[in-house]
Design a protein around this motif. Sequence first.
Motif, PDB file in Angstrom:
ATOM      1  N   GLY A   1       4.918  56.237  -3.564  1.00 29.26           N
ATOM      2  CA  GLY A   1       5.778  57.254  -4.138  1.00 29.26           C
ATOM      3  C   GLY A   1       6.718  57.892  -3.142  1.00 29.26           C
ATOM      4  O   GLY A   1       7.467  58.820  -3.492  1.00 29.26           O
ATOM      5  N   ARG A   2       6.732  57.420  -1.905  1.00 28.04           N
ATOM      6  CA  ARG A   2       7.617  57.980  -0.892  1.00 28.04           C
ATOM      7  C   ARG A   2       9.027  57.439  -1.091  1.00 28.04           C
ATOM      8  O   ARG A   2       9.220  56.248  -1.287  1.00 28.04           O
ATOM      9  N   ALA A   3      10.019  58.339  -1.028  1.00 26.92           N
ATOM     10  CA  ALA A   3      11.409  57.922  -1.165  1.00 26.92           C
ATOM     11  C   ALA A   3      11.848  57.167   0.067  1.00 26.92           C
ATOM     12  O   ALA A   3      11.727  57.676   1.199  1.00 26.92           O
TER      13      ALA A   3
ATOM     14  N   LEU B   1      16.762  56.581   3.520  1.00 30.45           N
ATOM     15  CA  LEU B   1      16.150  57.900   3.663  1.00 30.45           C
ATOM     16  C   LEU B   1      15.205  57.986   4.850  1.00 30.45           C
ATOM     17  O   LEU B   1      14.789  59.094   5.214  1.00 30.45           O
ATOM     18  N   GLN B   2      14.910  56.850   5.463  1.00 33.03           N
ATOM     19  CA  GLN B   2      14.048  56.858   6.654  1.00 33.03           C
ATOM     20  C   GLN B   2      14.858  57.128   7.910  1.00 33.03           C
ATOM     21  O   GLN B   2      14.394  57.814   8.835  1.00 33.03           O
ATOM     22  N   THR B   3      16.100  56.581   7.931  1.00 27.94           N
ATOM     23  CA  THR B   3      16.929  56.731   9.138  1.00 27.94           C
ATOM     24  C   THR B   3      18.100  57.683   8.931  1.00 27.94           C
ATOM     25  O   THR B   3      18.802  58.009   9.901  1.00 27.94           O
ATOM     26  N   ASP B   4      18.348  58.122   7.666  1.00 22.83           N
ATOM     27  CA  ASP B   4      19.494  58.961   7.304  1.00 22.83           C
ATOM     28  C   ASP B   4      20.837  58.283   7.583  1.00 22.83           C
ATOM     29  O   ASP B   4      21.857  58.945   7.788  1.00 22.83           O
ATOM     30  N   ILE B   5      20.841  56.946   7.586  1.00 23.02           N
ATOM     31  CA  ILE B   5      22.079  56.184   7.745  1.00 23.02           C
ATOM     32  C   ILE B   5      22.641  55.856   6.350  1.00 23.02           C
ATOM     33  O   ILE B   5      21.910  55.393   5.473  1.00 23.02           O
ATOM     34  N   VAL B   6      23.968  56.071   6.179  1.00 17.80           N
ATOM     35  CA  VAL B   6      24.647  55.808   4.907  1.00 17.80           C
ATOM     36  C   VAL B   6      25.677  54.709   5.128  1.00 17.80           C
ATOM     37  O   VAL B   6      26.443  54.754   6.091  1.00 17.80           O
ATOM     38  N   THR B   7      25.694  53.748   4.201  1.00 19.76           N
ATOM     39  CA  THR B   7      26.725  52.711   4.225  1.00 19.76           C
ATOM     40  C   THR B   7      27.506  52.773   2.914  1.00 19.76           C
ATOM     41  O   THR B   7      26.979  53.164   1.874  1.00 19.76           O
ATOM     42  N   TRP B   8      28.781  52.349   2.978  1.00 17.13           N
ATOM     43  CA  TRP B   8      29.686  52.487   1.839  1.00 17.13           C
ATOM     44  C   TRP B   8      30.294  51.139   1.475  1.00 17.13           C
ATOM     45  O   TRP B   8      30.463  50.268   2.329  1.00 17.13           O
ATOM     46  N   SER B   9      30.681  51.006   0.200  1.00 16.80           N
ATOM     47  CA  SER B   9      31.403  49.823  -0.250  1.00 16.80           C
ATOM     48  C   SER B   9      32.893  50.003   0.038  1.00 16.80           C
ATOM     49  O   SER B   9      33.357  51.083   0.431  1.00 16.80           O
ATOM     50  N   GLY B  10      33.662  48.926  -0.204  1.00 11.90           N
ATOM     51  CA  GLY B  10      35.094  49.008   0.039  1.00 11.90           C
ATOM     52  C   GLY B  10      35.813  49.958  -0.897  1.00 11.90           C
ATOM     53  O   GLY B  10      36.959  50.332  -0.638  1.00 11.90           O
TER      54      GLY B  10
ATOM     55  N   LEU C   1      33.202  56.788   7.465  1.00 12.79           N
ATOM     56  CA  LEU C   1      32.179  57.553   6.757  1.00 12.79           C
ATOM     57  C   LEU C   1      30.784  57.034   7.058  1.00 12.79           C
ATOM     58  O   LEU C   1      29.794  57.745   6.844  1.00 12.79           O
ATOM     59  N   GLY C   2      30.687  55.793   7.487  1.00  8.96           N
ATOM     60  CA  GLY C   2      29.381  55.205   7.743  1.00  8.96           C
ATOM     61  C   GLY C   2      28.678  55.886   8.911  1.00  8.96           C
ATOM     62  O   GLY C   2      29.261  56.620   9.704  1.00  8.96           O
ATOM     63  N   GLY C   3      27.389  55.662   8.964  1.00  8.02           N
ATOM     64  CA  GLY C   3      26.603  56.291  10.023  1.00  8.02           C
ATOM     65  C   GLY C   3      25.714  57.374   9.444  1.00  8.02           C
ATOM     66  O   GLY C   3      25.221  57.264   8.324  1.00  8.02           O
TER      67      GLY C   3
END
Length: 811
Positions: free
Chosen positions: A426-428, A342-351, A364-366
Amino acid sequence: MTTVAEFIERNREQLIERYTRELGPWESSRGLGPSELTDSFPEFLSMLVAISRQGHRNDPSKTRSRLEGKHISQRVRLGFNQEEVTDEYVLMGRLISGLWEGLPLEQQPTLEDTRLLFEELQGAMDQVIVSFSGYSQEDRQREKLFLNRLNALASEVMGDGEHFIPLHERLGALVEVVREAMRAQGAALLLVAADGRTLLPTMYTGQWNVRTETEPVPLDGSSFVARLAASEEPLELPDAAGAGHEVSEGVRLSGLHSLLGVRLWPHGKLLGVLYLGVADIRPFEPQARRYLETLVEYLSGIIQKALLLQQLRQANERLARSETFHRLATAAISDAIWEWNLQTDIVTWSGGVEKLFGHMREQLGGHVSGWYDHIHPEDRERVVHGIHETIARGGQRWRDEYRFLHRDGGYVHVTDHGLVERDASGRAVRMVGAMQDITASKAASEALRVSEERLRLAVRAAELGTWDFYPVTGILRWDERCKALFELPLMPEVTYEGFMAALQPEDRERAHAAVQWALQPDSGGEYDIEFRPLRQKGRPERWVRAIGRALFEGGRAVRFIGTAQDISERKHQQQESQKRAEFAEQLIGIVSHDLRNPLNAITLSVAALLRQEELGERQAKGLARISAATERATRLIRDLLDFTRARLGGGIPIERKPLDVHSLCRQVVEEVRLAHPDREVEVVWSGEGTGEWDGDRLAQVITNLVNNALAYSPPGTPVHVETRGMDGAVLLSVHNAGSPIPPELLPRLFEPMTRGRPGGDAASRSIGLGLFIVANIVHAHGGTIEVHSEEVTGTTFTVRLPRRASTPSGM
């Protein structure tokens, strides 16, 4: 020229949007979400594209059947009627053809291309008509009821993210819903063990309220449960009591016999098996097998989802403070796992994202926007707003359902769960979640997933064979049970001539006439007949009942479907009952006839004794009682003989002679008066009373009606008798006051062994044959008899007697 496929592909989103918009105002569409309105329309468009490009070379029948069945079943569950579902395909055709309407001819698709399009749409509409003809409103309501109950229990198990009920506390209730829906007496659920080699006894309900299997069941064995786990179709066991080691001792001794089961197979992986037991020995109709598949598929989704969520909750609780959370959650959940910084808005996915949706993780990553872009446009704003609101409000858990873009261009339904991790302030800081493909389970809750055969054969009874006749081509198809009823070999097809040849010769013409009438539009298409198959050597005669319905197009029968049932036992019972009744009636006739001789001797002897002058008063009274009793017995025997003639001899015989009814009536009434000196009987007559009748028989009619009137009227009230001459006939009426005849008795008043209302003179009442004999004598004269009985006007019997016998036609 541009092809239909090119028009569709260039305007796919526009077609979907217009289809959804125009469908929205329909009556049955109100309150439905966009996904429910669109349903399988995108997939249907893809199929039309393939047909436009390839024609029928690759035979898309399986794809078409799946899409049509899925769409029709979903509409049935949402309350759409046949006309509305048919109109949907009309709307599809109008929207697609509207893409080139008005364009120059050279820019439009070819005639052959257009013909293929509309052939597919017409075939879909034909499927709608066939499906609705075999699926009743009662079926839809019953299915909706039990699926709603499963939904309610599933909501308790899934919870709202923080409040939920453990699966094991509701598993019994879930299995019980399936048992009740199938009207079974017992249900058993076994789930796959962690080692994947055995099935663990898990839940038993109904008559099996304790475990019927006490030990794990090996999957590589030959038991009924093991065979269920390996079968793609539901399996039946006719009689568990005699199945030996195929079932456990608990099942064999439980009192339940026929078993029906199916495996739990969500996402192509064995989860367990469920089987039901019923008390009687019988096969299960195709509708029951289909219904069980639908319920169990839906149950499979609930159980798997609950188990996965349970694993995720456990993993979240154990590893919320650990950097290894992502790795362990991925091991616990086989679906697509994602982690959002949530700090960089980068999402990673599993296989799992590649396995479920066909996307490589790198695609989808990035940035998180790549995820958002794959959410269906109609769901995107809601989903994005919901997840950010959860984060902003300090929430820890987020859940939603939406449509996610698959690599093949279509959308799948997913459920998505996420857990927010916060730092000490308490910050996400990050969010970890699991996305699961629920397309199959969602379709199971909205559709029956049945083929045309299962939808159209909503049979009305158990133990049926099914048949399907195409009058245009002459093709007749029977299932194995239907062939067994006629003891025919299990060949793929049976001809209509072969069906006729399998009947006893005496029944063929009648059976053929019934089929031909059912195929006429004026008949309504209904068919219901009983006939006998050819008797095999050494076998008893058998009877079969066939029930069917013809389907018409343009006034011509195009399909004739139905069922066949062995009713031999019922027919044999009817024949035995008839034989017993006839024997009883013959016995009554013989006995009553032979009793007349001793009664005549008694009557003559009593008469001789009464003539002796030296009789004392006591002796005279005794002889008078013997005489009265003998006369009553003689009347009873006469009634029994007349009853026997009426039932066995073709009717009561009469001998017509010239007669004056007025004179006969006065004479008979005078004799009745002598027997009832305390009662008043009035006689009036008018018109011409002559004709040709059997005087003795008419005397019986008058005597019986007058005696009945005296017996069922209050003392001190008169009985009124009238004879009236009319053109060609004479009317005889007998009226008395008093309570009316009960309305429920009037329709069967002239049947044998029927008596009037309670009360009356018990000494003058008979065994209930009087009015039956009266009616038969009147009918033998070609006359009629009616009764009118009310509280105010009293009771009147009216007899109409033609003066002479009717002349046979042709003379």
